[in-house]
Design a protein around this motif. Structure first.
Motif, mmCIF file in Angstrom:
data_model
loop_
_atom_site.group_PDB
_atom_site.id
_atom_site.type_symbol
_atom_site.label_atom_id
_atom_site.label_comp_id
_atom_site.label_asym_id
_atom_site.label_seq_id
_atom_site.Cartn_x
_atom_site.Cartn_y
_atom_site.Cartn_z
ATOM 1 N N TYR A 198 0.827 -1.207 0.000
ATOM 2 C CA TYR A 198 0.000 0.000 0.000
ATOM 3 C C TYR A 198 0.864 1.262 0.000
ATOM 4 N N GLU A 199 2.126 1.145 0.379
ATOM 5 C CA GLU A 199 3.061 2.272 0.275
ATOM 6 C C GLU A 199 3.612 2.281 -1.157
ATOM 7 N N ALA A 200 2.865 2.909 -2.026
ATOM 8 C CA ALA A 200 3.080 2.766 -3.468
ATOM 9 C C ALA A 200 4.459 3.235 -3.919
ATOM 10 N N TRP A 201 5.072 4.152 -3.178
ATOM 11 C CA TRP A 201 6.383 4.649 -3.606
ATOM 12 C C TRP A 201 7.436 3.545 -3.639
ATOM 13 N N ARG A 202 7.217 2.476 -2.889
ATOM 14 C CA ARG A 202 8.198 1.393 -2.838
ATOM 15 C C ARG A 202 8.369 0.709 -4.197
ATOM 16 N N PHE A 203 7.347 0.775 -5.053
ATOM 17 C CA PHE A 203 7.456 0.175 -6.379
ATOM 18 C C PHE A 203 8.494 0.900 -7.238
ATOM 19 N N LEU A 204 8.889 2.099 -6.824
ATOM 20 C CA LEU A 204 9.923 2.860 -7.532
ATOM 21 C C LEU A 204 11.207 2.979 -6.725
ATOM 22 N N THR A 205 11.093 3.251 -5.437
ATOM 23 C CA THR A 205 12.275 3.590 -4.641
ATOM 24 C C THR A 205 13.136 2.390 -4.269
ATOM 25 N N TYR A 206 12.653 1.182 -4.522
ATOM 26 C CA TYR A 206 13.496 0.018 -4.226
ATOM 27 C C TYR A 206 14.792 0.045 -5.022
ATOM 28 N N MET A 207 14.823 0.844 -6.106
ATOM 29 C CA MET A 207 16.021 0.899 -6.944
ATOM 30 C C MET A 207 17.215 1.494 -6.199
ATOM 31 N N PHE A 208 16.979 2.199 -5.100
ATOM 32 C CA PHE A 208 18.085 2.807 -4.357
ATOM 33 C C PHE A 208 18.732 1.838 -3.362
ATOM 34 N N VAL A 261 12.058 6.048 -19.668
ATOM 35 C CA VAL A 261 12.196 4.610 -19.914
ATOM 36 C C VAL A 261 12.775 3.913 -18.687
ATOM 37 N N TYR A 262 13.802 4.504 -18.108
ATOM 38 C CA TYR A 262 14.460 3.921 -16.936
ATOM 39 C C TYR A 262 13.476 3.800 -15.772
ATOM 40 N N SER A 263 12.762 4.878 -15.474
ATOM 41 C CA SER A 263 11.846 4.889 -14.325
ATOM 42 C C SER A 263 10.685 3.921 -14.526
ATOM 43 N N LEU A 264 10.117 3.914 -15.723
ATOM 44 C CA LEU A 264 9.020 2.983 -15.984
ATOM 45 C C LEU A 264 9.517 1.540 -16.018
ATOM 46 N N GLY A 265 10.783 1.354 -16.394
ATOM 47 C CA GLY A 265 11.365 0.019 -16.309
ATOM 48 C C GLY A 265 11.481 -0.444 -14.867
ATOM 49 N N VAL A 266 11.835 0.482 -13.968
ATOM 50 C CA VAL A 266 11.898 0.162 -12.539
ATOM 51 C C VAL A 266 10.517 -0.243 -12.027
ATOM 52 N N VAL A 267 9.505 0.546 -12.380
ATOM 53 C CA VAL A 267 8.138 0.242 -11.937
ATOM 54 C C VAL A 267 7.653 -1.075 -12.537
ATOM 55 N N ALA A 268 7.921 -1.280 -13.822
ATOM 56 C CA ALA A 268 7.515 -2.535 -14.461
ATOM 57 C C ALA A 268 8.216 -3.723 -13.814
ATOM 58 N N GLY A 269 9.469 -3.522 -13.408
ATOM 59 C CA GLY A 269 10.196 -4.602 -12.753
ATOM 60 C C GLY A 269 9.565 -5.003 -11.436
ATOM 61 N N SER A 270 9.190 -4.019 -10.625
ATOM 62 C CA SER A 270 8.583 -4.339 -9.329
ATOM 63 C C SER A 270 7.180 -4.920 -9.496
ATOM 64 N N LEU A 271 6.429 -4.415 -10.458
ATOM 65 C CA LEU A 271 5.097 -4.973 -10.702
ATOM 66 C C LEU A 271 5.202 -6.412 -11.203
ATOM 67 N N GLY A 272 6.139 -6.651 -12.109
ATOM 68 C CA GLY A 272 6.337 -8.020 -12.578
ATOM 69 C C GLY A 272 6.777 -8.943 -11.460
ATOM 70 N N HIS A 273 7.648 -8.444 -10.610
ATOM 71 C CA HIS A 273 8.092 -9.227 -9.451
ATOM 72 C C HIS A 273 6.922 -9.555 -8.530
ATOM 73 N N SER A 274 6.031 -8.592 -8.328
ATOM 74 C CA SER A 274 4.904 -8.819 -7.416
ATOM 75 C C SER A 274 3.951 -9.884 -7.938
ATOM 76 N N VAL A 275 3.962 -10.117 -9.241
ATOM 77 C CA VAL A 275 3.118 -11.163 -9.822
ATOM 78 C C VAL A 275 3.800 -12.524 -9.736
ATOM 79 N N VAL A 276 5.095 -12.551 -10.010
ATOM 80 C CA VAL A 276 5.832 -13.822 -10.092
ATOM 81 C C VAL A 276 6.256 -14.329 -8.722
ATOM 82 N N ASP A 277 6.662 -13.421 -7.845
ATOM 83 C CA ASP A 277 7.234 -13.805 -6.549
ATOM 84 C C ASP A 277 6.523 -13.006 -5.461
ATOM 85 N N THR A 278 5.390 -13.495 -5.026
ATOM 86 C CA THR A 278 4.488 -12.687 -4.196
ATOM 87 C C THR A 278 4.925 -12.537 -2.748
#
Length: 381
Positions: free
Chosen positions: A176-186, A220-237
């Motif tokens: 629910y802390e939506a920023w984590r889908f982006l900030t995990y890159m740090f 592209v980079y930022s949306l790739g980060v978000v797509a990566g976390s969203l894809g991860h949330s589907v594959v590895d819950t």
């Protein structure tokens, strides 16, 4: 031109004047055709009195002109090819750097039309600072948490040590802390993880920024980060996620698409010099596979041998890569646009949007996620 004026010209200018006086009449005869047909170029030059080129120069001319695959040679192209050995001396240091970047990003068949334009018009405003800024931020966050972890008795090694309690890392219990889908890159797991990401994003991102500007590459980079976390949330819950691999692999996806689609053009002339060899398709593909494979292998290892505080997922690599393939078509500047690419633009954009919507819905309705952690941020336990 008087002999006095000739004496004040440098060698390159004298060479250009000599070429123009000897060979321009040949090209003038074919001006209405858009250039001299390559199939008759050798014969026409030999028919002009005193205009026969040395055999080595003629072979070089035909080989390089044929790389463009348009069947004709214009006078401007002829001059550029014949003076290629001295042309770089007329470029500023920044233009030489830009030329190297263009060699690494623009397919060779498009360089004919765009190289001179970029060298003449690119003013480094805004400068390519996105990748540098992101890299410095990632280093700063890594150092901060490494010091903090050391104070807690946890050592940061080559492949272990990460702040599992950080408000930046992606945790399935706190989706629910939506920023984590982006900030995990740090957040990175060990310094090897950080180093691999930095090498990839600087090596691939800076040349892309110089050609496509920072906001396109950043998007592209930022949306790739978000797509990566969203894809991860589907594959590895059930697994946490850290690292900038989603963004890095988005850049790899965009680069790999260009390499595959322009393999033939990017392979020609790879023996002409060091820059041509480094920017050739086989070398670029090898670098992508080696660095990407090493980074992915490290991520898989960390996923299944995580420390006592938990393991970190690797599915973001694939999500970011797929996003890069799709977004590279939609977002990055099209150097040599063709009519059918408009259709491809729409297809790639629609596919990306469908996948993102699916992942968001999955996060909202899939019942298999761990129970939400509603404690105040950020519990260490």
């Amino acid at each position: 031109m008087t002999s006095f004026e000739m004496d004040h010209l440098d060698d390159d200018q004298k060479q250009r004047l000599l070429l123009e006086s000897r060979y321009k009449p040949i090209f003038d005869r074919h001006e209405h055709e858009g250039g001299v047909p390559l199939k008759s170029l050798r014969q026409e030059m030999e028919e002009v009195g005193g205009s026969k080129l040395p055999r080595g120069k003629m072979e070089l001319l035909l080989r390089r002109a044929d790389e463009y695959q348009d069947g004709k040679l214009e006078f401007g192209e002829f001059i550029r090819i014949m003076t290629a050995e001295t042309g770089d001396r007329q470029l500023t240091a920044f233009q030489k750097l830009l030329k190297i970047s263009l060699n690494g990003v623009i397919p060779r068949n498009a360089q004919k039309k765009r190289m001179e334009y970029y060298l003449d018009h690119y003013n480094c405003c805004p400068p390519p600072l996105f990748m540098i800024f992101i890299s410095l931020a990632e280093i700063g966050v890594f150092v901060f948490y490494a010091i903090e972890l050391k104070g807690m008795g946890v050592e940061t090694t080559a492949s272990s040590g990460f702040p599992w309690y950080s408000p930046l890392i992606y945790k399935p219990q706190r989706r629910y802390e939506a920023w984590r889908f982006l900030t995990y890159m740090f957040i990175h797991v060990g310094y090897l993880h950080l180093v691999f990401n930095l090498i990839m994003q600087l090596m691939l991102g800076l040349p892309l920024e110089m050609v496509h500007k920072w906001w396109r590459v950043g998007f592209v980079y930022s949306l790739g980060v978000v797509a990566g976390s969203l894809g991860h949330s589907v594959v590895d819950t059930t697994t946490m996620l850290a690292g900038a691999s989603g963004g890095c692999y988005a850049l790899i996806g965009a680069q790999l698409a260009a390499v595959i689609m322009n393999w033939k053009e990017m392979t020609r002339g790879c023996q002409d010099g060091v820059v041509e060899f480094i920017s050739s398709a086989p070398v670029r593909l090898t670098l992508i596979l080696v660095l990407g494979g090493a980074d992915t292998g490290l991520a898989i290892y960390q996923r299944f041998t995580g420390d006592s505080k938990g393991s970190v997922g690797f599915a973001a690599h694939f999500g970011g890569f797929l996003a890069g393939l799709l977004l590279g078509i939609s977002v990055l500047k099209n150097i040599d646009k063709k009519p059918w690419e408009t259709v491809l633009w729409w297809i790639s954009t629609i596919i990306y949007c469908i996948l993102i919507i699916f992942c968001i819905c999955w996060n909202g309705f899939y019942p298999g996620f761990p129970d939400q952690d509603w404690r105040p941020c950020c519990p260490i336990t």
